[in-house]
Write a protein that holds these residues in place. Structure first.
Motif, PDB file in Angstrom:
ATOM      1  N   ALA A  33       0.808  -1.222   0.000  1.00 50.49           N
ATOM      2  CA  ALA A  33       0.000   0.000   0.000  1.00 50.49           C
ATOM      3  C   ALA A  33       0.840   1.270   0.000  1.00 50.49           C
ATOM      4  CB  ALA A  33      -0.942  -0.004   1.202  1.00 50.49           C
ATOM      5  N   ARG A  34       1.922   1.290   0.771  1.00 54.13           N
ATOM      6  CA  ARG A  34       2.666   2.546   0.925  1.00 54.13           C
ATOM      7  C   ARG A  34       3.260   3.016  -0.402  1.00 54.13           C
ATOM      8  NH1 ARG A  34       2.543   3.453   6.224  1.00 54.13           N
ATOM      9  NH2 ARG A  34       2.384   1.660   7.618  1.00 54.13           N
ATOM     10  N   GLY A  35       3.804   2.086  -1.160  1.00 53.50           N
ATOM     11  CA  GLY A  35       4.350   2.463  -2.458  1.00 53.50           C
ATOM     12  C   GLY A  35       3.278   2.948  -3.412  1.00 53.50           C
ATOM     13  N   LEU A  36       2.106   2.281  -3.376  1.00 50.92           N
ATOM     14  CA  LEU A  36       1.017   2.674  -4.267  1.00 50.92           C
ATOM     15  C   LEU A  36       0.411   4.012  -3.849  1.00 50.92           C
ATOM     16  CD1 LEU A  36      -0.611   1.855  -6.727  1.00 50.92           C
ATOM     17  CD2 LEU A  36      -2.145   0.554  -5.223  1.00 50.92           C
ATOM     18  N   LEU A  37       0.373   4.268  -2.540  1.00 47.25           N
ATOM     19  CA  LEU A  37      -0.120   5.565  -2.057  1.00 47.25           C
ATOM     20  C   LEU A  37       0.716   6.704  -2.633  1.00 47.25           C
ATOM     21  CD1 LEU A  37      -0.815   4.812   1.722  1.00 47.25           C
ATOM     22  CD2 LEU A  37      -2.519   5.475   0.015  1.00 47.25           C
ATOM     23  N   ALA A  38       2.037   6.511  -2.594  1.00 46.65           N
ATOM     24  CA  ALA A  38       2.928   7.550  -3.127  1.00 46.65           C
ATOM     25  C   ALA A  38       2.778   7.672  -4.636  1.00 46.65           C
ATOM     26  CB  ALA A  38       4.371   7.216  -2.759  1.00 46.65           C
ATOM     27  N   GLU A  39       2.638   6.532  -5.305  1.00 45.06           N
ATOM     28  CA  GLU A  39       2.511   6.542  -6.766  1.00 45.06           C
ATOM     29  C   GLU A  39       1.247   7.266  -7.215  1.00 45.06           C
ATOM     30  OE1 GLU A  39       1.462   3.259 -10.180  1.00 45.06           O
ATOM     31  OE2 GLU A  39       2.856   2.657  -8.592  1.00 45.06           O
ATOM     32  N   MET A  40       0.138   7.060  -6.482  1.00 50.24           N
ATOM     33  CA  MET A  40      -1.133   7.669  -6.868  1.00 50.24           C
ATOM     34  C   MET A  40      -1.324   9.059  -6.266  1.00 50.24           C
ATOM     35  SD  MET A  40      -3.704   4.361  -6.651  1.00 50.24           S
ATOM     36  CE  MET A  40      -5.089   5.305  -7.313  1.00 50.24           C
ATOM     37  N   GLY A  41      -0.442   9.445  -5.341  1.00 52.09           N
ATOM     38  CA  GLY A  41      -0.541  10.765  -4.733  1.00 52.09           C
ATOM     39  C   GLY A  41      -1.771  10.937  -3.864  1.00 52.09           C
ATOM     40  N   LEU A  42      -2.208   9.882  -3.203  1.00 51.79           N
ATOM     41  CA  LEU A  42      -3.403   9.949  -2.364  1.00 51.79           C
ATOM     42  C   LEU A  42      -3.096  10.633  -1.035  1.00 51.79           C
ATOM     43  CD1 LEU A  42      -4.912   6.405  -3.018  1.00 51.79           C
ATOM     44  CD2 LEU A  42      -5.842   8.592  -3.788  1.00 51.79           C
ATOM     45  N   ARG A  43      -4.069  11.383  -0.549  1.00 53.48           N
ATOM     46  CA  ARG A  43      -3.934  12.096   0.717  1.00 53.48           C
ATOM     47  C   ARG A  43      -5.026  11.644   1.680  1.00 53.48           C
ATOM     48  NH1 ARG A  43       0.111  12.682  -1.408  1.00 53.48           N
ATOM     49  NH2 ARG A  43       1.202  14.593  -2.063  1.00 53.48           N
ATOM     50  N   ALA A  47     -12.809  -9.760  -8.048  1.00 54.49           N
ATOM     51  CA  ALA A  47     -11.877 -10.595  -7.287  1.00 54.49           C
ATOM     52  C   ALA A  47     -11.848 -12.031  -7.803  1.00 54.49           C
ATOM     53  CB  ALA A  47     -12.252 -10.584  -5.805  1.00 54.49           C
ATOM     54  N   ASP A  48     -12.945 -12.498  -8.428  1.00 57.83           N
ATOM     55  CA  ASP A  48     -13.034 -13.883  -8.887  1.00 57.83           C
ATOM     56  C   ASP A  48     -12.708 -14.820  -7.721  1.00 57.83           C
ATOM     57  OD1 ASP A  48     -13.060 -16.322 -10.116  1.00 57.83           O
ATOM     58  OD2 ASP A  48     -11.851 -15.717 -11.832  1.00 57.83           O
ATOM     59  N   GLN A  80      -7.926   0.522  -4.000  1.00 55.72           N
ATOM     60  CA  GLN A  80      -8.218  -0.801  -3.431  1.00 55.72           C
ATOM     61  C   GLN A  80      -8.186  -1.879  -4.514  1.00 55.72           C
ATOM     62  OE1 GLN A  80      -8.245  -1.095  -0.315  1.00 55.72           O
ATOM     63  NE2 GLN A  80      -8.819   0.913   0.497  1.00 55.72           N
ATOM     64  N   PHE A  81      -8.740  -1.573  -5.692  1.00 56.55           N
ATOM     65  CA  PHE A  81      -8.733  -2.547  -6.786  1.00 56.55           C
ATOM     66  C   PHE A  81      -7.299  -2.871  -7.220  1.00 56.55           C
ATOM     67  CE2 PHE A  81     -13.235  -1.485  -8.577  1.00 56.55           C
ATOM     68  CZ  PHE A  81     -13.792  -2.166  -7.501  1.00 56.55           C
ATOM     69  N   ARG A  82      -6.478  -1.836  -7.323  1.00 62.65           N
ATOM     70  CA  ARG A  82      -5.099  -2.050  -7.768  1.00 62.65           C
ATOM     71  C   ARG A  82      -4.296  -2.838  -6.729  1.00 62.65           C
ATOM     72  NH1 ARG A  82      -2.817   3.582 -10.132  1.00 62.65           N
ATOM     73  NH2 ARG A  82      -0.949   2.257 -10.320  1.00 62.65           N
ATOM     74  N   LEU A  83      -4.572  -2.582  -5.456  1.00 65.68           N
ATOM     75  CA  LEU A  83      -3.906  -3.364  -4.408  1.00 65.68           C
ATOM     76  C   LEU A  83      -4.315  -4.835  -4.481  1.00 65.68           C
ATOM     77  CD1 LEU A  83      -3.826  -1.436  -1.003  1.00 65.68           C
ATOM     78  CD2 LEU A  83      -1.907  -2.203  -2.399  1.00 65.68           C
ATOM     79  N   MET A  84      -5.600  -5.070  -4.708  1.00 67.19           N
ATOM     80  CA  MET A  84      -6.104  -6.435  -4.818  1.00 67.19           C
ATOM     81  C   MET A  84      -5.367  -7.183  -5.929  1.00 67.19           C
ATOM     82  SD  MET A  84     -10.035  -7.658  -5.598  1.00 67.19           S
ATOM     83  CE  MET A  84     -10.648  -6.300  -4.597  1.00 67.19           C
ATOM     84  N   ASP A  85      -5.247  -6.537  -7.084  1.00 67.45           N
ATOM     85  CA  ASP A  85      -4.543  -7.156  -8.213  1.00 67.45           C
ATOM     86  C   ASP A  85      -3.064  -7.369  -7.890  1.00 67.45           C
ATOM     87  OD1 ASP A  85      -6.911  -7.056  -9.604  1.00 67.45           O
ATOM     88  OD2 ASP A  85      -6.405  -5.236 -10.724  1.00 67.45           O
ATOM     89  N   GLY A  86      -2.469  -6.411  -7.197  1.00 67.50           N
ATOM     90  CA  GLY A  86      -1.047  -6.507  -6.867  1.00 67.50           C
ATOM     91  C   GLY A  86      -0.737  -7.679  -5.959  1.00 67.50           C
ATOM     92  N   TYR A  87      -1.572  -7.883  -4.935  1.00 69.87           N
ATOM     93  CA  TYR A  87      -1.341  -9.011  -4.032  1.00 69.87           C
ATOM     94  C   TYR A  87      -1.584 -10.346  -4.734  1.00 69.87           C
ATOM     95  CZ  TYR A  87      -0.531  -6.319   0.206  1.00 69.87           C
ATOM     96  OH  TYR A  87       0.023  -5.494   1.148  1.00 69.87           O
ATOM     97  N   PHE A 136      -7.609 -10.316  -0.302  1.00 70.81           N
ATOM     98  CA  PHE A 136      -8.942 -10.160   0.281  1.00 70.81           C
ATOM     99  C   PHE A 136      -9.041  -8.954   1.222  1.00 70.81           C
ATOM    100  CE2 PHE A 136      -9.537 -14.695  -0.874  1.00 70.81           C
ATOM    101  CZ  PHE A 136     -10.751 -14.573  -1.524  1.00 70.81           C
ATOM    102  N   ASP A 137      -7.903  -8.424   1.669  1.00 71.72           N
ATOM    103  CA  ASP A 137      -7.941  -7.283   2.599  1.00 71.72           C
ATOM    104  C   ASP A 137      -8.748  -6.125   2.035  1.00 71.72           C
ATOM    105  OD1 ASP A 137      -5.305  -7.137   4.910  1.00 71.72           O
ATOM    106  OD2 ASP A 137      -5.745  -8.895   3.699  1.00 71.72           O
ATOM    107  N   GLN A 138      -8.567  -5.866   0.739  1.00 70.93           N
ATOM    108  CA  GLN A 138      -9.214  -4.699   0.142  1.00 70.93           C
ATOM    109  C   GLN A 138     -10.733  -4.839   0.125  1.00 70.93           C
ATOM    110  OE1 GLN A 138      -6.019  -5.848  -0.885  1.00 70.93           O
ATOM    111  NE2 GLN A 138      -5.637  -4.085   0.425  1.00 70.93           N
ATOM    112  N   LEU A 139     -11.214  -6.076  -0.010  1.00 73.31           N
ATOM    113  CA  LEU A 139     -12.660  -6.299   0.062  1.00 73.31           C
ATOM    114  C   LEU A 139     -13.185  -5.942   1.450  1.00 73.31           C
ATOM    115  CD1 LEU A 139     -12.919  -9.671  -1.886  1.00 73.31           C
ATOM    116  CD2 LEU A 139     -13.794  -7.452  -2.629  1.00 73.31           C
ATOM    117  N   ALA A 140     -12.381  -6.216   2.475  1.00 71.92           N
ATOM    118  CA  ALA A 140     -12.799  -5.882   3.839  1.00 71.92           C
ATOM    119  C   ALA A 140     -12.910  -4.370   4.014  1.00 71.92           C
ATOM    120  CB  ALA A 140     -11.809  -6.469   4.846  1.00 71.92           C
ATOM    121  N   TYR A 141     -11.958  -3.629   3.436  1.00 71.47           N
ATOM    122  CA  TYR A 141     -12.026  -2.166   3.542  1.00 71.47           C
ATOM    123  C   TYR A 141     -13.254  -1.620   2.818  1.00 71.47           C
ATOM    124  CZ  TYR A 141      -7.623  -1.317   5.931  1.00 71.47           C
ATOM    125  OH  TYR A 141      -6.635  -1.249   6.882  1.00 71.47           O
ATOM    126  N   LEU A 142     -13.575  -2.187   1.653  1.00 70.98           N
ATOM    127  CA  LEU A 142     -14.768  -1.741   0.924  1.00 70.98           C
ATOM    128  C   LEU A 142     -16.034  -2.102   1.692  1.00 70.98           C
ATOM    129  CD1 LEU A 142     -13.698  -2.749  -2.708  1.00 70.98           C
ATOM    130  CD2 LEU A 142     -13.731  -0.447  -1.715  1.00 70.98           C
TER     131      LEU A 142
END
Length: 440
Positions: free
Chosen positions: A287-297, A365-366, A312-319, A338-344
């Motif tokens: 998540a931390r690397g993707l947060l920086a890449e997407m510039g999320l605040r 998620a399939d 969340q979708f991109r993290l799901m695919d990444g894992y 599956f973590d990202q589904l829990a956050y959603l």
């Protein structure tokens, strides 16, 4: 050939097994069918099992499949894929002992080419001089002394197979159709494999059966194997068969709300695994690397806007990609797909997200595919603790109650996916419980 009777006072010593067999083959003292307990020395009796003199020795215990072996021997026909099996097992943490390479070195030291015929001649000479199981017995004894996981390639005589199994080793037989095997050795293009199909067949037949205990008798050895591996397909099929013997590589995912001590626990477990010489890969939080890449605040997460949903979708695919790429090695991971589904799910409960978005996420998620990916995974679900909850700079949890609400979302997702988990407290649970999953 029951070597247990020849070494009933010290069944764990491979070299004694080999020496007893060599003596018997030379006619220097066959083991009686009803052994007499005659202590040789205090050292010899140390760790010996108790036997009743009037009863014959119990049969040798062979390795039981289903229990991950620490000592594996390979046997099989020419070009069957013993090298491919060895490569996979080395990736699973086995130390590879190659009799072929040792024999090739000995042949070259004699000023000869390292051909199959020359290596066979030297091997047979060594067996006649030191006993039919001497080559493998030395490696078995070394493996016992050093500990860890060891692979011996390859076992070629019944005596060698007996020694390996007598010390608890698992013998695997590798075979494939003859034409496939010949094509493979032609592609290898090594010096020992430079031969015609007719010569290939003759060489194989010469090694398949022998009445001389010092010469290869592959047909008999393959019949003694604890498991038969058929390698006529691809690597995926081969690896699946090997996993039936050595077990699937362990995957442990530490999951749960942020701020519950996952990363600290991951660091402790990884340190303990390295101290125990466990070979594993580490998947740190993505998540931390993707947060920086997407510039999320932080404001994006407070609003839980479309960019956060995409995150969340991109993290799901990444894992999923990271865990699917696991190549036969144990893997310790900070979170899973599956973590990202829990956050959603959690945001739906808070009224910040429509349920239709969650259902789209489940379809994306399939679940059937992910359930297959995580079929043998161990999930450690972290429980919220007073004092750990806080603001990580982006994904703020304002109260312990919010952490428990998010924890409940994790439980719902795991139940819907049909997966099991174990709850774990960063403050009160023992990290060694996770270490034992990898190193029981």
């Amino acid at each position: 050939r029951d070597c247990t009777q020849a070494c009933f006072l010290a069944p764990a010593c491979a070299m004694e097994v080999a020496q007893a067999m060599a003596a018997r083959n030379a006619g220097e003292g066959a083991a009686p069918s009803t052994p007499k307990c005659q202590p040789r020395s205090d050292q010899a009796l140390k760790g010996a099992r108790s036997l009743t003199p009037e009863r014959p020795s119990p049969p040798r215990k062979r390795s039981r499949l289903g229990v991950a072996p620490s000592l594996v021997g390979l046997t099989g026909t020419i070009g069957a894929g013993k090298g491919a099996c060895a490569e996979y097992l080395v990736g699973r943490g086995f130390e590879h002992h190659q009799l072929r390479e040792e024999l090739a070195d000995l042949v070259r030291k004699r000023g000869l080419e390292a051909t199959r015929a020359n290596m066979l001649e030297v091997a047979n000479e060594l067996r006649r001089k030191h006993g039919p199981a001497a080559l493998v017995a030395r490696l078995c004894e070394e493996a016992q002394r050093r500990g860890g996981r060891h692979l011996i390639d390859s076992v070629r005589t019944p005596g060698e197979a007996e020694v390996l199994q007598a010390v608890g080793g698992t013998l695997l037989s590798i075979d494939a159709p003859k034409k496939i095997r010949y094509d493979r050795i032609c592609r290898r293009r090594s010096l020992t494999d430079n031969l015609s199909f007719d010569q290939f067949c003759k060489d194989e037949e010469r090694e398949m059966r022998s009445d001389d205990p010092c010469k290869p008798s592959l047909r008999e050895v393959m019949g003694m194997a604890d498991a038969q591996i058929k390698n006529g397909g691809g690597l995926h099929d081969l690896h699946a068969q090997l996993e039936e013997v050595v077990g699937r590589p362990e995957l442990v995912c530490i999951v749960g709300p942020h701020g519950t001590g996952k990363t600290v626990l991951l660091t402790k477990v990884a340190k303990a695994l390295r101290a125990n010489a466990v070979i594993f890969d580490l998947c740190e939080e993505l998540a931390r690397g993707l947060l920086a890449e997407m510039g999320l605040r932080q404001q994006d997460f407070i609003e839980f806007n479309n960019r956060v949903v995409d995150f969340q979708f991109r993290l799901m695919d990444g894992y999923e990609r990271a865990h699917a790429a696991q190549k036969g090695r144990a893997l310790l991971s900070d979170r899973c797909a599956f973590d990202q589904l829990a956050y959603l799910d959690w945001q739906v409960g808070r009224g910040r997200l429509g349920r239709e978005v969650l259902e789209v996420a489940w379809q994306r998620a399939d679940v059937l595919r992910l359930r297959e990916l995580y079929a043998s995974a161990h999930f450690v679900l972290m429980t919220p603790e007073e004092g750990l909850c806080g603001n990580d700079g982006t994904r703020m949890l304002s109260s312990l109650q919010e952490q428990w609400d998010l924890h409940a979302a994790f439980v719902r997702v795991w139940e819907r996916a049909g997966l099991t988990f174990e709850r774990f407290s960063a403050l009160h649970s023992d990290p060694s419980e996770i270490v034992r999953i990898f190193s029981p």
